[in-house]
Write an enzyme that holds these catalytic residues in place. Structure first.
Site, mmCIF file in Angstrom:
data_model
loop_
_atom_site.group_PDB
_atom_site.id
_atom_site.type_symbol
_atom_site.label_atom_id
_atom_site.label_comp_id
_atom_site.label_asym_id
_atom_site.label_seq_id
_atom_site.Cartn_x
_atom_site.Cartn_y
_atom_site.Cartn_z
ATOM 1 C CG ASN A 10 -1.873 1.164 1.349
ATOM 2 O OD1 ASN A 10 -1.341 2.161 0.162
ATOM 3 N ND2 ASN A 10 -2.528 1.198 2.930
ATOM 4 C CE LYS A 12 -0.005 3.147 4.693
ATOM 5 N NZ LYS A 12 0.181 3.525 6.500
ATOM 6 C CG HIS A 96 -5.706 1.761 5.303
ATOM 7 N ND1 HIS A 96 -5.119 3.001 6.561
ATOM 8 C CD2 HIS A 96 -4.728 1.129 5.467
ATOM 9 C CE1 HIS A 96 -3.952 1.944 6.441
ATOM 10 N NE2 HIS A 96 -3.758 1.098 5.326
ATOM 11 C CD GLU A 98 -2.868 5.517 6.916
ATOM 12 O OE1 GLU A 98 -3.068 5.607 5.725
ATOM 13 O OE2 GLU A 98 -2.162 4.581 7.394
ATOM 14 C CD GLU A 168 -3.097 -2.621 7.092
ATOM 15 O OE1 GLU A 168 -2.699 -3.004 6.750
ATOM 16 O OE2 GLU A 168 -4.089 -1.690 7.090
ATOM 17 N N GLY A 174 2.567 2.401 11.013
ATOM 18 C CA GLY A 174 3.494 3.257 10.477
ATOM 19 C C GLY A 174 4.605 4.123 12.279
ATOM 20 C CB SER A 214 5.829 -1.497 11.607
ATOM 21 O OG SER A 214 5.334 -0.412 12.255
#
Ligand code: PEP
Length: 251
Positions: A10, A12, A96, A98, A168, A174, A214
């Site tokens: 991904n 992003k 996702h 985010e 996730e 991240g 990560s």
């Protein structure tokens, strides 16, 4: 049941057109010939066509990072399933964290997007996962269950079988923090149990559950060795072809 591993990158909101093509070529050169692991890259929308061209003839498939559920019309800034299909997209990331955190994604919009994607012949990668506060507050199981059940409302077993789930944990995305292989596997088994309740053992056992948060070349092997970790959804480490290849084929 043996599930083929599936590693997706991904990207992003990273890479210009030029950078995306170079990265895609690097990934195709590094892992585009192997067929032991399914591999996909998910660049920004504007680079999808060019990346499709760059990975052509390799085993690297194209994914998008989101999609809108409506077919067409006055939805400024949005992209439809048919548009994604028309540029060669196979997979689409849906829900996702985010999107949930910053752009108002809900379990309901996730469900609408999955239905639209499946109807168009796209393969959803459905993201679920708890925040640190939710984990600390003992709400982890409830959150994952709500997100998983919410995603699959009114979706048949046959359609669900076309999906991948990405677990996730938001606190590991991240941040450099990784769920331990045991934590990841426990969450995956918990998700598979929910899928078993929804669709029966055969369908649930066939569904792939990726870990995301990560994941890097040096922790991938142990994570991927867990019984219910069937791949990875990779953020930061997907932006360097060598690192991404090191997760597809960990040493
Ligand atoms: C992600 O956002 O899907 C992700 C897993 O990111 P990272 O690998 O950077 O934690």
């Amino acid at each position: 049941m043996a599930r083929k591993k599936f590693i997706a990158g991904n990207w992003k909101m990273n890479t210009t057109l030029e950078e995306a093509v170079a990265l895609a070529k690097g990934v195709a050169d590094a892992v585009g010939k192997q067929s032991d692991v399914d591999v996909a890259v998910c660049p920004p929308y504007i680079s999808l066509s060019a990346v499709a061209e760059a990975v052509k003839g390799s085993n690297v498939k194209l994914g998008a990072q989101d999609v809108h559920w409506e077919a067409k019309g006055a939805f400024t800034g949005k992209v439809s399933c048919a548009m994604l299909k028309s540029v060669g997209v196979t997979y689409v990331i849906i829900g996702h964290s985010e999107q949930r955190q910053y752009f108002g994604e809900t379990d309901e919009t996730v469900n609408k997007k999955i239905k639209a994607a499946l109807a168009a012949g796209l393969l959803p990668i459905v993201c679920v996962g708890e925040t640190l506060d939710e984990r600390k507050g003992g709400k982890m199981d409830a959150v994952i269950e709500r997100q998983t059940r919410g995603a699959f409302v009114d979706i048949s077993a046959g359609d669900a079988a076309k999906c991948t789930i990405a677990y996730e944990p938001v606190w590991a995305i991240g941040t450099g923090e990784t769920a331990t292989p045991q934590q990841a596997n426990e969450a995956h088994i918990f998700i598979r149990n929910i899928l078993t309740q929804l669709y029966g053992k055969e369908t649930a056992d066939g569904l792939r559950i990726q870990y995301g948060g990560s994941m890097k070349p040096d922790n991938a092997k142990e994570l991927l060795a867990q019984s219910d970790v069937d791949g990875g959804l990779i953020g930061g480490a997907a932006l360097k072809a060598g690192d991404f290849a090191g997760i597809v084929q960990p040493k």
